[in-house]
Structure formats: structure tokens, C-alpha cells
Design an enzyme around this catalytic site. Structure first.
Site, PDB file in Angstrom:
ATOM      1  N   TYR A  58       0.847  -1.199   0.000  1.00  0.00           N
ATOM      2  CA  TYR A  58       0.000   0.000   0.000  1.00  0.00           C
ATOM      3  C   TYR A  58       0.885   1.252   0.000  1.00  0.00           C
ATOM      4  O   TYR A  58       0.662   2.175  -0.782  1.00  0.00           O
ATOM      5  CB  TYR A  58      -0.928  -0.018   1.210  1.00  0.00           C
ATOM      6  CG  TYR A  58      -1.901   1.134   1.241  1.00  0.00           C
ATOM      7  CD1 TYR A  58      -3.144   1.031   0.619  1.00  0.00           C
ATOM      8  CD2 TYR A  58      -1.586   2.323   1.885  1.00  0.00           C
ATOM      9  CE1 TYR A  58      -4.043   2.091   0.638  1.00  0.00           C
ATOM     10  CE2 TYR A  58      -2.476   3.380   1.908  1.00  0.00           C
ATOM     11  CZ  TYR A  58      -3.700   3.260   1.286  1.00  0.00           C
ATOM     12  OH  TYR A  58      -4.575   4.321   1.300  1.00  0.00           O
TER      13      TYR A  58
ATOM     14  N   HIS B 179       1.408   4.142  -3.089  1.00  0.00           N
ATOM     15  CA  HIS B 179       1.186   5.571  -2.876  1.00  0.00           C
ATOM     16  C   HIS B 179       2.466   6.378  -3.060  1.00  0.00           C
ATOM     17  O   HIS B 179       2.414   7.525  -3.501  1.00  0.00           O
ATOM     18  CB  HIS B 179       0.546   5.820  -1.509  1.00  0.00           C
ATOM     19  CG  HIS B 179      -0.927   5.585  -1.525  1.00  0.00           C
ATOM     20  ND1 HIS B 179      -1.467   4.322  -1.450  1.00  0.00           N
ATOM     21  CD2 HIS B 179      -1.964   6.446  -1.654  1.00  0.00           C
ATOM     22  CE1 HIS B 179      -2.790   4.431  -1.527  1.00  0.00           C
ATOM     23  NE2 HIS B 179      -3.111   5.699  -1.646  1.00  0.00           N
TER      24      HIS B 179
ATOM     25  N   TRP C 198      -7.335   3.419 -10.715  1.00  0.00           N
ATOM     26  CA  TRP C 198      -6.617   3.435  -9.430  1.00  0.00           C
ATOM     27  C   TRP C 198      -7.329   2.537  -8.428  1.00  0.00           C
ATOM     28  O   TRP C 198      -6.694   1.763  -7.727  1.00  0.00           O
ATOM     29  CB  TRP C 198      -6.489   4.863  -8.900  1.00  0.00           C
ATOM     30  CG  TRP C 198      -5.811   4.931  -7.570  1.00  0.00           C
ATOM     31  CD1 TRP C 198      -6.390   5.117  -6.346  1.00  0.00           C
ATOM     32  CD2 TRP C 198      -4.405   4.802  -7.314  1.00  0.00           C
ATOM     33  NE1 TRP C 198      -5.444   5.108  -5.360  1.00  0.00           N
ATOM     34  CE2 TRP C 198      -4.211   4.919  -5.927  1.00  0.00           C
ATOM     35  CE3 TRP C 198      -3.293   4.600  -8.134  1.00  0.00           C
ATOM     36  CZ2 TRP C 198      -2.958   4.843  -5.333  1.00  0.00           C
ATOM     37  CZ3 TRP C 198      -2.043   4.523  -7.532  1.00  0.00           C
ATOM     38  CH2 TRP C 198      -1.884   4.642  -6.147  1.00  0.00           C
ATOM     39  N   TRP C 199      -8.651   2.650  -8.365  1.00  0.00           N
ATOM     40  CA  TRP C 199      -9.390   1.800  -7.429  1.00  0.00           C
ATOM     41  C   TRP C 199      -9.217   0.327  -7.759  1.00  0.00           C
ATOM     42  O   TRP C 199      -9.052  -0.496  -6.861  1.00  0.00           O
ATOM     43  CB  TRP C 199     -10.866   2.177  -7.422  1.00  0.00           C
ATOM     44  CG  TRP C 199     -11.148   3.469  -6.723  1.00  0.00           C
ATOM     45  CD1 TRP C 199     -10.352   4.138  -5.834  1.00  0.00           C
ATOM     46  CD2 TRP C 199     -12.319   4.253  -6.844  1.00  0.00           C
ATOM     47  NE1 TRP C 199     -10.961   5.298  -5.414  1.00  0.00           N
ATOM     48  CE2 TRP C 199     -12.169   5.385  -6.012  1.00  0.00           C
ATOM     49  CE3 TRP C 199     -13.489   4.111  -7.592  1.00  0.00           C
ATOM     50  CZ2 TRP C 199     -13.148   6.359  -5.897  1.00  0.00           C
ATOM     51  CZ3 TRP C 199     -14.466   5.081  -7.464  1.00  0.00           C
ATOM     52  CH2 TRP C 199     -14.286   6.196  -6.619  1.00  0.00           C
TER      53      TRP C 199
END
Length: 104
Positions: free
Chosen positions: A18, A22, A76-77
Site C-alpha cells: 500500500y 502511494h 486506481w481503485w
């Protein structure tokens, strides 16, 4: 300007991935969020529960509500869906957090 805070939930064992995704946020996503009136956006992790706490600022004339229909946001999701709890369509589940205190 308004402040929006909410909680999301990571799945076990994905914190490093994660963070990596990012750290490598797509420039087109960053631009889209800025164009939608989002700025000063931070996400915090509660390591004990894997809860994510997000805080962002919205410009008065923002288009945050239009983001779910944008192809970059949807990509992105989909990219992030394996790492977190999501709704149908891969949008992360969000739990709003009401403001109880603010000090300027």
C-alpha cells in the site's frame, strides 16, 4: 474550504505494498485530484487494526463527487482493490469521521 476525514480498511499483510503504491502515485491521478479541488491530503495507518485514517481539504468549488466516474480514478481503485476493503466497482469502503475538535 472544508476538511473531510474518513476511515478505510487494509487487508492483512499489505501495508508495505500500500505504501509503495502511494509512493509511486500516478501523476495523472495526482493531477486529477488537484483539479477536483482536493489538496493537503494525508493518510495515516493504525498498525494494530490496519485502519487507514484519511484527511483532506476541499476547495469550495470542488468536484470530488465527479471522481467515481472518471476512468483514471476507476483504474486506481482497481489497482488498489486487492489491498483493501472495497465496494462493488472497487471503490474503497469509507467510514466518515466527524470533527470533534480543531485548533488553528
Amino acid at each position: 474550504m472544508s476538511i473531510h476525514a474518513f476511515k478505510m480498511q487494509l487487508k492483512p499483510g499489505v501495508v508495505d505494498e500500500y505504501r509503495k503504491r502511494h509512493d509511486e502515485i500516478w501523476p495523472e491521478l495526482s493531477n486529477l485530484l488537484s483539479q477536483a479541488g482536493i489538496y493537503d491530503y494525508s493518510i495515516f495507518l493504525d498498525e494494530g487494526t490496519l485502519s487507514l485514517f484519511a484527511v483532506l481539504k476541499l476547495r469550495d468549488e470542488n468536484q470530488r463527487d465527479a471522481l467515481p466516474g472518471h476512468p483514471v480514478m476507476q483504474r486506481w481503485w482497481d489497482h488498489m482493490a486487492p489491498l483493501m476493503e472495497v465496494q462493488p466497482g472497487s471503490q474503497p469502503k469509507e467510514w466518515p469521521l466527524p470533527l470533534l475538535f480543531h485548533m488553528d
